[in-house]
Scaffold this motif. Sequence first.
Motif, mmCIF file in Angstrom:
data_model
loop_
_atom_site.group_PDB
_atom_site.id
_atom_site.type_symbol
_atom_site.label_atom_id
_atom_site.label_comp_id
_atom_site.label_asym_id
_atom_site.label_seq_id
_atom_site.Cartn_x
_atom_site.Cartn_y
_atom_site.Cartn_z
ATOM 1 N N ILE A 78 40.352 59.556 23.829
ATOM 2 C CA ILE A 78 40.599 60.825 23.126
ATOM 3 C C ILE A 78 40.265 60.667 21.641
ATOM 4 C CG2 ILE A 78 42.380 62.472 22.424
ATOM 5 C CD1 ILE A 78 43.795 61.779 25.116
ATOM 6 N N LEU A 79 40.743 59.584 21.039
ATOM 7 C CA LEU A 79 40.437 59.333 19.627
ATOM 8 C C LEU A 79 38.932 59.221 19.417
ATOM 9 C CD1 LEU A 79 41.256 58.582 16.711
ATOM 10 C CD2 LEU A 79 41.334 56.194 17.471
ATOM 11 N N GLY A 80 38.255 58.468 20.295
ATOM 12 C CA GLY A 80 36.811 58.303 20.161
ATOM 13 C C GLY A 80 36.066 59.620 20.276
ATOM 14 N N THR A 81 36.553 60.509 21.144
ATOM 15 C CA THR A 81 35.906 61.816 21.306
ATOM 16 C C THR A 81 35.970 62.623 20.015
ATOM 17 O OG1 THR A 81 36.449 61.856 23.664
ATOM 18 C CG2 THR A 81 35.934 63.966 22.610
ATOM 19 N N PHE A 82 37.156 62.740 19.437
ATOM 20 C CA PHE A 82 37.302 63.538 18.222
ATOM 21 C C PHE A 82 36.697 62.838 17.002
ATOM 22 C CE2 PHE A 82 40.679 65.472 20.829
ATOM 23 C CZ PHE A 82 40.340 66.811 20.675
ATOM 24 N N LEU A 83 36.887 61.533 16.922
ATOM 25 C CA LEU A 83 36.330 60.791 15.789
ATOM 26 C C LEU A 83 34.806 60.826 15.816
ATOM 27 C CD1 LEU A 83 36.941 58.932 13.353
ATOM 28 C CD2 LEU A 83 36.849 56.999 14.942
ATOM 29 N N GLY A 84 34.239 60.607 17.019
ATOM 30 C CA GLY A 84 32.787 60.634 17.130
ATOM 31 C C GLY A 84 32.212 62.018 16.921
ATOM 32 N N GLY A 85 32.800 63.032 17.585
ATOM 33 C CA GLY A 85 32.249 64.379 17.526
ATOM 34 C C GLY A 85 32.502 65.109 16.222
ATOM 35 N N PHE A 86 33.656 64.909 15.613
ATOM 36 C CA PHE A 86 34.010 65.653 14.404
ATOM 37 C C PHE A 86 33.699 64.919 13.108
ATOM 38 C CE2 PHE A 86 37.578 68.313 16.580
ATOM 39 C CZ PHE A 86 36.599 69.023 17.253
ATOM 40 N N VAL A 87 33.707 63.594 13.137
ATOM 41 C CA VAL A 87 33.612 62.830 11.887
ATOM 42 C C VAL A 87 32.329 62.010 11.805
ATOM 43 C CG1 VAL A 87 34.744 61.119 10.404
ATOM 44 C CG2 VAL A 87 36.135 62.707 11.743
#
Length: 208
Positions: free
Chosen positions: A168-177
């Motif tokens: 979950i962290l990787g999804t948001f970190l990768g996609g948003f940041v």
Amino acid sequence: MNDYDYRNDRLRVKIQLRLQLVSFFSGAATMILELTGSRMVAPFFGTSLIVWTALIGIIMTSLCIGNWLGGAVVDKNPDAKLLGRILIFAAIIIAITAYSSNMILTWLQSLGLNLYLASVFAAVIIFAPASILLGMVSPFVARLAMQNADSSGAVVGRLSALNSAGSILGTFLGGFVLISLFPSGIILMLLSSLIALLSVLVYTGAWR
């Protein structure tokens, strides 16, 4: 409790913490790799549903193969140093991908394949090897963290939850940041460095 038992308890806690960190961050790394992969493939084959299906399908297949291989290998050799080697190989492959992906995608594009085949081949060549190695991490971590049969369910459940939380962290970190701040090659090198650090975490300290 004597000093020997106290040191052993502290050692076990340290081992469990390291395995939990490996489980969490390997999950994050898998999702960041997948999101970065979609960005790398886009200039050559677009961002259609076909491309996304090929990418997700091949990475999930690779993770399944890695899970199966990891379970088979760890039963024969439950050694934390072997897990460290798997992680360092994954880091090396991702670093190589950062430098070779454009060349591979250009070559695939020049073959004139239809979009289905080109997307699948791109995912297999570029992302399958690292994904297989990352897939091997979960059964290794679960086996090494297992202390007795009575607590096996709790251990596996905790590690699975941490791996999912990392995803979950990787999804948001990768996609948003990360994708908005860095080129794909830089993201892959950062990812390679993270996995290499996990390898060092496995090799040192409690496992010496």
